[in-house]
Write a protein that holds these residues in place. Structure first.
Motif, mmCIF file in Angstrom:
data_model
loop_
_atom_site.group_PDB
_atom_site.id
_atom_site.type_symbol
_atom_site.label_atom_id
_atom_site.label_comp_id
_atom_site.label_asym_id
_atom_site.label_seq_id
_atom_site.Cartn_x
_atom_site.Cartn_y
_atom_site.Cartn_z
ATOM 1 N N ASP A 164 0.851 -1.189 0.000
ATOM 2 C CA ASP A 164 0.000 0.000 0.000
ATOM 3 C C ASP A 164 0.890 1.243 0.000
ATOM 4 O O ASP A 164 1.713 1.409 0.896
ATOM 5 C CB ASP A 164 -0.893 -0.008 1.243
ATOM 6 C CG ASP A 164 -1.898 1.124 1.263
ATOM 7 O OD1 ASP A 164 -1.819 2.037 0.414
ATOM 8 O OD2 ASP A 164 -2.776 1.102 2.138
ATOM 9 N N PRO A 165 0.752 2.127 -0.980
ATOM 10 C CA PRO A 165 1.617 3.306 -1.032
ATOM 11 C C PRO A 165 1.276 4.352 0.020
ATOM 12 O O PRO A 165 2.074 5.247 0.269
ATOM 13 C CB PRO A 165 1.391 3.858 -2.441
ATOM 14 C CG PRO A 165 0.035 3.386 -2.806
ATOM 15 C CD PRO A 165 -0.142 2.048 -2.126
ATOM 16 N N ASP A 166 0.106 4.249 0.634
ATOM 17 C CA ASP A 166 -0.281 5.213 1.663
ATOM 18 C C ASP A 166 0.351 4.831 2.988
ATOM 19 O O ASP A 166 -0.325 4.571 3.982
ATOM 20 C CB ASP A 166 -1.802 5.300 1.787
ATOM 21 C CG ASP A 166 -2.413 5.968 0.578
ATOM 22 O OD1 ASP A 166 -1.778 6.886 0.023
ATOM 23 O OD2 ASP A 166 -3.511 5.566 0.174
ATOM 24 N N LEU A 167 1.672 4.809 2.975
ATOM 25 C CA LEU A 167 2.444 4.440 4.146
ATOM 26 C C LEU A 167 2.293 5.526 5.201
ATOM 27 O O LEU A 167 2.544 6.696 4.946
ATOM 28 C CB LEU A 167 3.919 4.294 3.742
ATOM 29 C CG LEU A 167 4.895 3.867 4.794
ATOM 30 C CD1 LEU A 167 4.588 2.443 5.255
ATOM 31 C CD2 LEU A 167 6.309 3.939 4.241
ATOM 32 N N VAL A 168 1.864 5.137 6.381
ATOM 33 C CA VAL A 168 1.752 6.067 7.490
ATOM 34 C C VAL A 168 2.698 5.575 8.571
ATOM 35 O O VAL A 168 2.562 4.460 9.068
ATOM 36 C CB VAL A 168 0.305 6.146 8.028
ATOM 37 C CG1 VAL A 168 0.247 7.073 9.217
ATOM 38 C CG2 VAL A 168 -0.634 6.613 6.930
ATOM 39 N N LEU A 169 3.666 6.393 8.896
ATOM 40 C CA LEU A 169 4.645 6.021 9.901
ATOM 41 C C LEU A 169 4.315 6.702 11.217
ATOM 42 O O LEU A 169 4.159 7.918 11.263
ATOM 43 C CB LEU A 169 6.050 6.422 9.450
ATOM 44 C CG LEU A 169 6.545 5.778 8.164
ATOM 45 C CD1 LEU A 169 7.881 6.388 7.757
ATOM 46 C CD2 LEU A 169 6.682 4.284 8.336
#
Length: 157
Positions: free
Chosen positions: A83-88
């Motif tokens: 998933d490119p919507d990486l939330v760190l």
């Protein structure tokens, strides 16, 4: 018969790498503990390391200060099927490392998502065709000499 590999050539990061405006002045923020986002843009066989490595195994001189400092950083490996919507969820600075980042839609989306959710982000393109704005630092190569220069730059060692 024993074959010895030539020692890697020395690469001077200050002259061989391209830096986006303001990056040199901000490097100190990234020389401590960071979260590393490793974009799987280059076939791991080319890099000579498995996807989960921190790159210090391929680039760092074993036992060196730069290698031990870099290896302490947590690594998040992201590939084209992730998933490119990486939330760190991190307050530490984030270093995104990939090759030819601007060339792939999924890598641009990951960089954009990380920049949207993290306060301090440094994007390093180790490919041959880096392009702004997806290359705060462009190394123009990911061989051992370029990698060692990058690790020295990113660790302050």
């Amino acid at each position: 018969m024993t074959l010895l590999a030539d020692a890697p050539a020395f690469v001077d990061a200050t002259t061989a790498f391209r830096f986006a405006p303001g990056v040199r002045e901000a490097l100190g923020r990234f020389q401590g503990r960071c979260t590393v986002v490793r974009l799987a843009t280059v076939d791991n066989d080319v890099l000579g390391v498995p996807r989960w490595y921190t790159l210090q195994e391929a680039w760092g001189v074993p036992g060196s200060d730069a290698a031990s400092t870099w290896s302490a950083n947590p690594v998040v490996a992201v590939g084209p099927s992730d998933d490119p919507d990486l939330v760190l969820a991190t307050a530490t600075p984030v270093i995104v490392v990939g090759a030819d980042i601007a060339a792939s839609r999924w890598t641009r989306l990951v960089v954009d998502a990380v920049r949207a959710t993290c306060r301090a982000v440094l994007v390093v393109d180790v490919g041959e065709r880096p392009a702004p704005p997806y290359a705060d630092i462009a190394t123009f190569g990911h061989d051992r000499a370029h990698g060692a220069a990058l690790l020295g730059l990113l660790t302050g060692r």
